[in-house]
Design an enzyme around this catalytic site. Sequence first.
Site, PDB file in Angstrom:
ATOM      1  N   CYS A 134       0.835  -1.206   0.000  1.00  0.00           N
ATOM      2  CA  CYS A 134       0.000   0.000   0.000  1.00  0.00           C
ATOM      3  C   CYS A 134       0.868   1.253   0.000  1.00  0.00           C
ATOM      4  CB  CYS A 134      -0.920  -0.012   1.217  1.00  0.00           C
ATOM      5  SG  CYS A 134      -1.972   1.450   1.319  1.00  0.00           S
ATOM      6  N   CYS A 137      -0.479   4.134   2.061  1.00  0.00           N
ATOM      7  CA  CYS A 137      -0.307   3.986   3.515  1.00  0.00           C
ATOM      8  C   CYS A 137       1.147   4.204   3.920  1.00  0.00           C
ATOM      9  CB  CYS A 137      -0.703   2.585   3.987  1.00  0.00           C
ATOM     10  SG  CYS A 137      -2.154   1.890   3.222  1.00  0.00           S
ATOM     11  N   ASP A 138       2.069   3.606   3.183  1.00  0.00           N
ATOM     12  CA  ASP A 138       3.458   3.526   3.656  1.00  0.00           C
ATOM     13  C   ASP A 138       4.440   4.409   2.900  1.00  0.00           C
ATOM     14  OD1 ASP A 138       2.561   1.603   5.421  1.00  0.00           O
ATOM     15  OD2 ASP A 138       2.954  -0.056   4.042  1.00  0.00           O
TER      16      ASP A 138
END
Length: 306
Positions: A134, A137-138
């Site tokens: 992701c 997200c990261d």
Amino acid sequence: MIYDVIIVGSGPAGLSAAIYAVRAQLSVLVLEKEYMSGGQMLNTYEVDNYPGLPGIGGFELGVKFREHAEKLGVKFINIEVRHIAEEEEGRVKVLHTNREEFHAHTVILAMGARHSTLGVPGEKEFSGMGVSYCATCDGAFFKGRTVAVVGGGDAAAEDALFLARGCEKVYLIHRRDELRAAKLLQERLKKCGNVEFLWDTEVAEIRGDDQVESVKLRNKKDGSERILCLEGVFIAVGMKPNTGIVANLLHLDKNGYISASEDGITEKPGIFAAGDIRTKHLRQIVTAVSDGANVISSVEAYLNRQ
Ligand code: NAP
């Protein structure tokens, strides 16, 4: 007993729906295959885009959601739902499991989706330690670093574009010599000065000590191998929704997701879908949680009409 609502799956969408259901004074039961089933966040090292809780661990955030639901009195049963049938002209749903049957007026499907994996050495070991599924997200953890995105679809192209904004260098590793991603995304990628395409290439191994340090690449045409030093590997080779138990009950789109919009309404009255399992553009914890709230509003409207 016939519950007002039974929720299948206990990731962020299921737990959010459970919280909203209790607060709407509905009788609710959550059936989960295992603790927090449907919740990919348990395997997320750090969540840095959930408002108000910067840098919280995925597991910690999941436990917070669950404790919130438990505090409000939500009942959970560890059980595997095998299939869902209807009785009394659809007014009662019957959930058949590996042990017993449960009855409800409405069902919310919140079993989530899982990322496809490469299945190469190092992938599992370094998950959360440089391997991510992701970018949204990261990606921020890799600001100014060198990373690779694996895949050739829209998700890979979007991830590469997203990462190119903050990373020093982004390699886009694809097993063929053309992307299947939308042409517009491809054009944008070509204009990025820091994105390099590695065609006909597969990742044979992900290496490192505590964190990812390099990948072993194999050229699919001539079989040659080389080592590429980098700090992050973003794998975007497709997702698999956990829709097996409803494949014969509901319409699924070509990728296997349940066709439903933000209100969670499916073509079967009384059966709703929330979170990553439904057709949607962005699959994030925050969008799953939002689905949980929306779907209870739809459930209430349905129950009021009965
Ligand atoms: P996808 O379109 O199925 O693409 C998966 C990519 O991964 C393909 O390029 C495939 O290669 C590659 N791949 C699959 N298995 C692999 C493996 N084992 N090793 C290396 N490469 C592998 O998946 P997606 O990109 O996640 O998109 C899924 C759906 O969501 C699509 O319909 C897409 O259009 C949609 N989506 C839309 C948007 C948007 O509209 N903005 C954003 C994201 C996703 P091959 O090309 O060789 O098969």
